[in-house]
Write an enzyme that holds these catalytic residues in place. Structure first.
Site, PDB file in Angstrom:
ATOM      1  N   GLN A  90      15.679 -50.394 -16.765  1.00 34.78           N
ATOM      2  CA  GLN A  90      15.742 -49.331 -15.768  1.00 34.78           C
ATOM      3  C   GLN A  90      14.731 -49.522 -14.639  1.00 34.78           C
ATOM      4  O   GLN A  90      14.382 -48.574 -13.946  1.00 34.78           O
ATOM      5  CB  GLN A  90      15.510 -47.970 -16.424  1.00 34.78           C
ATOM      6  CG  GLN A  90      16.648 -47.575 -17.358  1.00 34.78           C
ATOM      7  CD  GLN A  90      16.475 -46.154 -17.881  1.00 34.78           C
ATOM      8  OE1 GLN A  90      16.533 -45.199 -17.131  1.00 34.78           O
ATOM      9  NE2 GLN A  90      16.267 -46.022 -19.176  1.00 34.78           N
ATOM     10  N   LYS A 126      12.490 -41.351 -25.103  1.00 34.95           N
ATOM     11  CA  LYS A 126      11.146 -41.833 -24.753  1.00 34.95           C
ATOM     12  C   LYS A 126      10.304 -40.691 -24.195  1.00 34.95           C
ATOM     13  O   LYS A 126       9.182 -40.449 -24.635  1.00 34.95           O
ATOM     14  CB  LYS A 126      11.231 -42.956 -23.708  1.00 34.95           C
ATOM     15  CG  LYS A 126      11.915 -44.211 -24.197  1.00 34.95           C
ATOM     16  CD  LYS A 126      11.911 -45.298 -23.145  1.00 34.95           C
ATOM     17  CE  LYS A 126      12.740 -44.953 -21.912  1.00 34.95           C
ATOM     18  NZ  LYS A 126      14.173 -44.763 -22.175  1.00 34.95           N
ATOM     19  N   THR A 127      10.875 -40.006 -23.204  1.00 33.86           N
ATOM     20  CA  THR A 127      10.125 -38.919 -22.578  1.00 33.86           C
ATOM     21  C   THR A 127       9.880 -37.802 -23.586  1.00 33.86           C
ATOM     22  O   THR A 127       8.782 -37.244 -23.655  1.00 33.86           O
ATOM     23  CB  THR A 127      10.889 -38.408 -21.341  1.00 33.86           C
ATOM     24  OG1 THR A 127      11.157 -39.518 -20.481  1.00 33.86           O
ATOM     25  CG2 THR A 127      10.092 -37.378 -20.575  1.00 33.86           C
ATOM     26  N   ARG A 133      23.111 -41.625 -17.066  1.00 36.64           N
ATOM     27  CA  ARG A 133      22.762 -40.215 -16.817  1.00 36.64           C
ATOM     28  C   ARG A 133      23.807 -39.296 -17.440  1.00 36.64           C
ATOM     29  O   ARG A 133      23.604 -38.113 -17.595  1.00 36.64           O
ATOM     30  CB  ARG A 133      22.674 -39.904 -15.308  1.00 36.64           C
ATOM     31  CG  ARG A 133      21.649 -40.656 -14.495  1.00 36.64           C
ATOM     32  CD  ARG A 133      20.294 -40.621 -15.101  1.00 36.64           C
ATOM     33  NE  ARG A 133      20.040 -41.812 -15.879  1.00 36.64           N
ATOM     34  CZ  ARG A 133      19.067 -41.905 -16.789  1.00 36.64           C
ATOM     35  NH1 ARG A 133      18.269 -40.904 -17.025  1.00 36.64           N
ATOM     36  NH2 ARG A 133      18.903 -43.015 -17.479  1.00 36.64           N
ATOM     37  N   ASP A 136       4.726 -42.565 -18.425  1.00 33.35           N
ATOM     38  CA  ASP A 136       6.188 -42.610 -18.576  1.00 33.35           C
ATOM     39  C   ASP A 136       6.761 -43.518 -17.482  1.00 33.35           C
ATOM     40  O   ASP A 136       6.119 -43.737 -16.463  1.00 33.35           O
ATOM     41  CB  ASP A 136       6.762 -41.190 -18.435  1.00 33.35           C
ATOM     42  CG  ASP A 136       8.203 -41.104 -18.965  1.00 33.35           C
ATOM     43  OD1 ASP A 136       8.700 -42.092 -19.544  1.00 33.35           O
ATOM     44  OD2 ASP A 136       8.833 -40.034 -18.802  1.00 33.35           O
ATOM     45  N   GLU A 137       7.969 -44.019 -17.677  1.00 28.58           N
ATOM     46  CA  GLU A 137       8.638 -44.886 -16.694  1.00 28.58           C
ATOM     47  C   GLU A 137       7.721 -46.052 -16.279  1.00 28.58           C
ATOM     48  O   GLU A 137       7.611 -46.383 -15.100  1.00 28.58           O
ATOM     49  CB  GLU A 137       9.046 -44.081 -15.442  1.00 28.58           C
ATOM     50  CG  GLU A 137       9.883 -42.846 -15.714  1.00 28.58           C
ATOM     51  CD  GLU A 137      11.366 -43.151 -15.926  1.00 28.58           C
ATOM     52  OE1 GLU A 137      11.735 -44.344 -15.967  1.00 28.58           O
ATOM     53  OE2 GLU A 137      12.139 -42.178 -16.077  1.00 28.58           O
TER      54      GLU A 137
HETATM   55  P1  ATP Z   1      15.577 -42.131 -19.917  1.00 27.67           P
HETATM   56  O1  ATP Z   1      15.519 -43.573 -20.270  1.00 27.67           O
HETATM   57  O2  ATP Z   1      16.821 -41.814 -19.197  1.00 27.67           O
HETATM   58  O3  ATP Z   1      14.338 -41.654 -19.275  1.00 27.67           O
HETATM   59  P2  ATP Z   1      14.586 -41.083 -22.412  1.00 27.67           P
HETATM   60  O4  ATP Z   1      14.505 -42.232 -23.328  1.00 27.67           O
HETATM   61  O5  ATP Z   1      13.338 -40.625 -21.791  1.00 27.67           O
HETATM   62  O6  ATP Z   1      15.711 -41.349 -21.309  1.00 27.67           O
HETATM   63  P3  ATP Z   1      14.929 -38.343 -23.189  1.00 27.67           P
HETATM   64  O7  ATP Z   1      15.222 -37.844 -21.838  1.00 27.67           O
HETATM   65  O8  ATP Z   1      13.602 -38.079 -23.788  1.00 27.67           O
HETATM   66  O9  ATP Z   1      15.241 -39.911 -23.231  1.00 27.67           O
HETATM   67  O10 ATP Z   1      16.018 -37.826 -24.218  1.00 27.67           O
HETATM   68  C1  ATP Z   1      17.414 -37.896 -23.941  1.00 27.67           C
HETATM   69  C2  ATP Z   1      18.119 -36.724 -24.594  1.00 27.67           C
HETATM   70  O11 ATP Z   1      18.083 -36.853 -25.998  1.00 27.67           O
HETATM   71  C3  ATP Z   1      17.488 -35.391 -24.273  1.00 27.67           C
HETATM   72  O12 ATP Z   1      18.514 -34.441 -24.083  1.00 27.67           O
HETATM   73  C4  ATP Z   1      16.660 -35.088 -25.517  1.00 27.67           C
HETATM   74  O13 ATP Z   1      16.510 -33.699 -25.696  1.00 27.67           O
HETATM   75  C5  ATP Z   1      17.515 -35.706 -26.604  1.00 27.67           C
HETATM   76  N1  ATP Z   1      16.742 -36.144 -27.793  1.00 27.67           N
HETATM   77  C6  ATP Z   1      15.708 -36.997 -27.814  1.00 27.67           C
HETATM   78  N2  ATP Z   1      15.268 -37.212 -29.076  1.00 27.67           N
HETATM   79  C7  ATP Z   1      16.049 -36.461 -29.891  1.00 27.67           C
HETATM   80  C8  ATP Z   1      16.110 -36.239 -31.316  1.00 27.67           C
HETATM   81  N3  ATP Z   1      15.283 -36.843 -32.145  1.00 27.67           N
HETATM   82  N4  ATP Z   1      17.047 -35.395 -31.767  1.00 27.67           N
HETATM   83  C9  ATP Z   1      17.909 -34.784 -30.924  1.00 27.67           C
HETATM   84  N5  ATP Z   1      17.916 -34.960 -29.598  1.00 27.67           N
HETATM   85  C10 ATP Z   1      17.000 -35.781 -29.075  1.00 27.67           C
HETATM   86 MG    MG Z   2      12.728 -40.550 -19.760  1.00 35.51          MG
END
Ligand code: ATP
Ligand code: MG
Length: 735
Positions: free
Chosen positions: A247, A31-32, A598, A216-217
Site C-alpha cells: 500500500q 493493523k490500525t 476499501r 501507522d502506515e
Molecule cells: P488498512 O490496510 O486498509 O489500513 P488495517 O489493516 O489497518 O487496514 P483495520 O482498519 O484496522 O485494518 O481493520 C479493518 C476492519 O476489520 C475494521 O472494520 C475492523 O473493525 C475490523 N477488524 C479488525 N480486527 C478484527 C477482529 N479481530 N475481529 C473483528 N473485526 C476486526
Molecule cells: Mg489501517
C-alpha cells in the site's frame, strides 16, 4: 478491557510492548485496530499515557484512535496521538527559539509558497516560462525532504546554469521564510530534526518522554520522518511500526518503501508479526485485489484470507463516455440503496480530482446527496485567505507575506511603490513591515490617502494581538472584519459576487464557533494551526448521510460497504507515465490494490470507451489492471451491460478479452490513447448556464434561470423567490 476483540496474532502483537516490532500485513487485517488496542493495553498495564507517542496518517485517524482508546481506559489528554506534522509543530512551538524562530511562527501553505517563489522570480529577473514556480517548488521540496539545505544543494550539485538558478531561488526562499518567521510543511519536519541535532538536551528530553512509539502506515514515511522516528527511539528501541508494503502509494511525494522493507536491518532484534486474516472484505473482493497486486515484483510475501462468504462477484461496466459512466454509477447507487443501504455506505474513488464533475452532475440529477473531498479547499477561497492573513498577523507580526497580501485589501491607496518604500524603511530598521508601520514616523511618510486606512488597520491588528488573551477567537475575527474596513468594502461593492463572499465569511464564522465549542482552551494560535493542518480526508464526516467522492490516495485506511472505481483505462489509471517506468507502474498497481481493498461488500469497476478529460477527447483502452484481474471473479452479466441511450456511438460490448470496445468507431493501435477526431471540449472547467436552465442552489433549492448578464445570473427559486447570483461563485448546479 482491551484486546478482547482481537484474534490471537493481533493480541500477540498488541502485547509485545518492549523492543522493536514490525506488524506487516495486508489491507483490512486489523493493523490500525491492533495498534489502537495496543495503546489501551499498555495503559492498562500501568504505562503512563504521557510516555506514549502514536503517529497516524491523518488528523481524523488520530481522532478515531484517541476516542477508541479513551472508550477503553478513560480520558488521557497527555497522550500524543497525532500526525507527523502536528507532532513536529507541537515540539517546535516549545523549542523553536533554539533554531532561531520566534515561537509565534506561522505555517505557509502551497498557495503562500507559490506567491513567495513568484516574487523571487520577479525580483531576480528569472523567466517563469523557463523555470515555473511549481517546478522550482517541487525541486526545493524534494531536497528539503532529504534534509538538504540550499547551501548543501549548491555544494553537492554540478555547477551549471540550471543549478545556479535553482540555488539562488532556493536560497532566497529559505531567507524569505526565515525573515517572515514562517515555515512550510517540509520545514516542520526538517526543523524538528535540526532542533534535535542542535540541542541534544531537548532530544534527550523527548527520548525520555516517549518511551513507547508507534507509527501507522509506515510504508508511506519519507526519509525525514524515518530519521525523526529513529532519533526518538534511539535509546530504548520500543518502536512498533505498522504497515503494508503493497500500500505504499506516496513515492511520488518522497515516501520510501525501503523504510518498511529494511526495518529488520535497522533493528536486527526486531520481531515481525504478520496478520493474515482480513476482516474487511468478502472473499471475491480480496481475491480480485490479489490477482492484480500479484503482478508486482519485490513484494514481501504475505498471505491474506477471510472467513467471510465469497459475496457478490465484482461488477464491471464499460461505458460509452464519461457521462454514461457517471449515469451508470448514480443509477447503481439508487438501485443498491433501495435494498438496505445508506448513502454514506457508497464511495466513488477516482484517480484524479478532475473526474469528479460528471459524478456530481449525475448524482444531482438523481437527487442523491454527496460530498466531495477535493483538493480545492474551502479555505483556499480569496476572502477566507485574506481574513486568515489578518489573523496570522495578530499571531505573528513578522509575517510580511500576509501583510503584503492585505495591506491594500480593501483598497487603501497602497500601490506597489508605497509598499516598496515601507519595505525600504523596514529593511534599514531591521523590522518587519507591520513593525515599521506601527511607528508614526514611518506612517507619516505615506500619502495622505493611504495614511488613515493603514493606520486603522495596523492599530486594529496590534490591539487584537495585545488583547488576544482576553478576546474570543470569534471576537478577534469580528474586529478584524469590521475595523480593517474589509466588510464595509464588500457591502459597498454591492455586487452579487461581493454578496457571495460575505456569505462565505459568515460561514467561516461558524467554523470558528464550532472550534470554540470543541476546544478546551480556545485560542487563535491553535485555531490557525487546526485550519492549516487540516487535510482533505479530515473533512469526511461519516455521520452525514451522503455518498463520498474522493481520490484513491485520500481513501487510504478507510472502508466502505460499496466502492466504485471508475476510469479504469490505460493512460488514466494507470496513468500515462506508468508506461515509461516499471516503478511507476508498480506504484499505480499498489494504488489499485488500495482502492479495491476499501470495499467491504461490493466492488464495482467502470471505464469509458471515449473520454474527454482536460479538454481532450480520446478513445481509450481498458486498463491493464482489468486485464490482470482474475476474470472468474467477474459478474458475467455486468461485463455485457448494454448501453441504453444518448451517446450516439452505437452499442459497445464492454468485453475486455483482448482489446476493448470492438465495435467502437476506431480500433486501438498503440498503448497510448488513440487520438479521436472529436473537438476539444471548451467548457471543461466551469459549468455553462443559459437562460431557461433549471438549476439547484445549495441553499435555495431548485430554480429557473431567467436572465444572464455577463457573470451575473438571475434565478427564480421555487421557494426563495428571485435572486441574482455570481456565475462560478454561487453554488449552482444545472439540473
Ligand atoms: P488498512 O490496510 O486498509 O489500513 P488495517 O489493516 O489497518 O487496514 P483495520 O482498519 O484496522 O485494518 O481493520 C479493518 C476492519 O476489520 C475494521 O472494520 C475492523 O473493525 C475490523 N477488524 C479488525 N480486527 C478484527 C477482529 N479481530 N475481529 C473483528 N473485526 C476486526
Ligand atoms: Mg489501517
Amino acid at each position: 478491557m482491551s484486546l478482547e476483540r482481537l484474534n490471537e496474532k493481533q493480541r500477540r502483537a498488541a502485547m509485545q510492548v518492549e523492543g522493536p516490532l514490525l506488524i506487516l500485513a495486508g489491507a483490512g487485517s486489523g493493523k490500525t485496530s491492533t495498534m489502537t488496542e495496543r495503546i489501551a493495553y499498555m495503559i492498562e498495564q500501568g504505562i503512563p499515557s504521557y510516555h506514549i507517542l502514536a503517529v497516524t496518517f491523518t488528523n481524523k485517524a488520530a481522532g478515531e484512535m484517541r476516542s477508541r482508546v479513551e472508550e477503553l481506559v478513560g480520558r488521557c489528554d497527555d497522550m500524543w496521538i497525532m500526525t507527523f506534522h502536528a507532532m513536529c509543530l507541537r515540539m517546535l512551538r516549545y523549542n523553536c527559539e533554539v533554531i532561531g524562530y520566534d515561537h509565534n511562527f506561522v505555517i505557509y501553505d502551497g498557495t503562500d509558497q507559490k506567491t513567495i517563489v513568484k516574487n523571487i522570480l520577479k525580483e531576480q529577473g528569472i523567466n517563469d516560462k523557463e523555470f515555473s514556480a511549481p517546478y522550482l517548488l517541487s525541486i526545493i521540496s524534494d531536497y528539503k525532504e532529504k534534509a538538504v539545505s540550499a547551501d548543501e544543494y549548491r555544494d553537492a550539485v554540478e555547477d551549471n546554469y540550471k543549478t545556479k538558478v535553482i540555488y539562488s531561488v532556493f536560497k532566497a526562499y529559505e531567507d524569505e521564510l526565515k525573515k517572515n518567521n514562517a515555515m512550510d510543511f517540509d520545514d516542520l519536519l526538517l526543523n524538528t530534526v535540526r532542533l534535535f541535532e542542535q540541542d541534544e538536551a531537548i532530544l534527550l528530553r523527548y527520548q525520555r518522554k516517549f518511551q513507547y512509539i508507534m507509527v501507522d502506515e509506515y510504508q508511506d514515511t519519507n526519509h525525514i520522518q524515518y530519521k525523526l522516528i529513529k532519533m526518538l527511539a534511539e535509546g530504548h528501541h520500543n518502536l512498533c511500526v505498522v504497515g503494508d508494503d503493497d500500500q505504499c502509494i506516496y513515492q511520488w511525494r518522497g515516501a520510501d518503501i525501503r523504510n518498511i522493507l529494511d526495518f529488520e536491518k535497522d533493528f536486527p532484534e526486531a520481531k515481525v508479526i504478520k496478520l493474515e486474516q482480513n476482516y474487511r472484505s468478502v472473499g471475491n473482493i480480496l481475491a480480485a485485489a490479489h490477482s492484480v497486486i500479484e503482478n508486482n515484483r519485490g513484494r514481501k510475501g504475505k498471505k491474506l484470507w477471510t472467513d467471510r462468504e465469497d459475496g457478490d462477484k465484482i461488477k464491471y461496466y464499460r461505458a460509452d463516455t464519461e457521462k454514461d459512466e457517471a449515469r451508470y454509477v448514480a443509477q447503481e447507487i439508487d438501485l443498491l440503496k433501495g435494498r438496505d443501504k445508506k448513502y454514506s455506505d457508497f464511495a466513488i474513488l477516482y484517480r484524479t480530482n478532475a473526474q469528479s464533475r460528471h459524478f456530481e452532475e449525475a448524482l444531482t440529477q438523481r437527487d442523491i446527496p454527496y460530498r466531495v473531498l477535493s483538493g480545492l479547499r474551502y479555505y483556499d477561497r480569496k476572502e477566507i485567505k485574506d481574513m486568515m492573513a489578518y489573523m496570522r498577523l495578530v499571531v505573528n507580526p513578522y509575517d510580511d507575506l500576509s501583510l503584503r497580501r492585505v495591506i491594500n485589501e480593501p483598497k487603501r491607496g497602497m500601490g506597489d511603490k508605497s509598499v516598496e518604500k515601507i519595505q525600504g524603511f523596514a529593511n534599514v530598521r531591521g523590522e518587519s513591515l507591520l513593525q515599521a508601520l506601527s511607528d508614526e514616523e514611518v506612517l507619516d511618510t505615506l500619502p495622505g490617502k493611504a495614511y488613515s486606512g493603514v493606520k486603522n488597520m495596523v492599530e486594529c491588528i496590534n490591539l487584537c494581538r495585545d488583547e488576544r488573551d482576553n478576546l474570543r477567537v470569534s471576537d478577534i475575527y469580528d474586529n478584524l472584519l469590521v475595523k480593517t474596513g474589509y466588510m464595509k468594502a464588500l457591502e459597498d461593492a454591492n455586487t452579487v459576487e461581493a454578496e457571495g463572499r460575505i456569505e462565505n465569511l459568515m460561514e467561516f464564522k461558524s467554523v470558528i464557533y464550532d472550534y470554540e465549542e470543541q476546544a478546551d482552551k480556545p485560542n487563535i494560535e491553535e485555531f490557525m494551526e487546526k485550519i492549516t493542518l487540516m487535510a482533505e480526508v479530515d473533512n469526511h464526516d461519516a455521520n452525514q448521510d451522503a455518498v463520498v467522492l474522493m481520490t484513491m490516495h485520500s481513501a487510504k485506511g478507510l472502508e466502505f460497504p460499496v466502492v466504485f472505481l471508475p476510469g479504469l483505462e490505460d493512460g488514466l489509471f494507470p496513468g500515462h507515465k506508468a508506461f515509461d517506468s516499471s516503478d511507476k507502474m508498480e506504484e499505480e498497481r499498489r494504488l489499485c490494490y488500495v482502492g479495491m481493498t476499501r470495499a467491504k461488500e461490493t466492488l464495482i469497476l467502470c471505464s469509458a470507451s471515449v473520454r474527454t478529460l482536460y479538454g481532450r477527447t480520446e478513445y481509450t483502452r481498458e486498463s491493464q489492471f482489468l486485464r490482470e484481474l482474475d476474470k472468474r471473479l467477474l459478474d458475467g452479466d455486468a461485463v455485457y451491460v448494454r448501453k441504453t441511450r444518448d451517446s450516439g456511438l452505437g452499442v459497445s460490448t464492454g468485453s475486455f478479452d483482448g482489446f476493448a470496445a470492438k465495435e467502437s468507431p476506431k480500433p486501438y493501435d498503440s498503448l497510448r490513447y488513440a487520438k479521436a477526431a472529436t473537438k476539444a471540449n471548451a467548457s471543461a472547467g466551469d459549468e455553462e448556464f443559459a437562460v431557461g436552465d433549471k438549476v439547484r442552489h445549495a441553499k435555495f433549492g431548485e430554480g429557473l434561470i431567467i436572465d444572464q448578464d455577463g457573470k451575473t445570473l438571475t434565478v427564480i427559486f421555487d421557494a426563495a423567490g428571485q435572486k441574482k447570483m455570481a456565475k462560478g461563485i454561487a453554488p449552482l448546479k444545472k439540473l
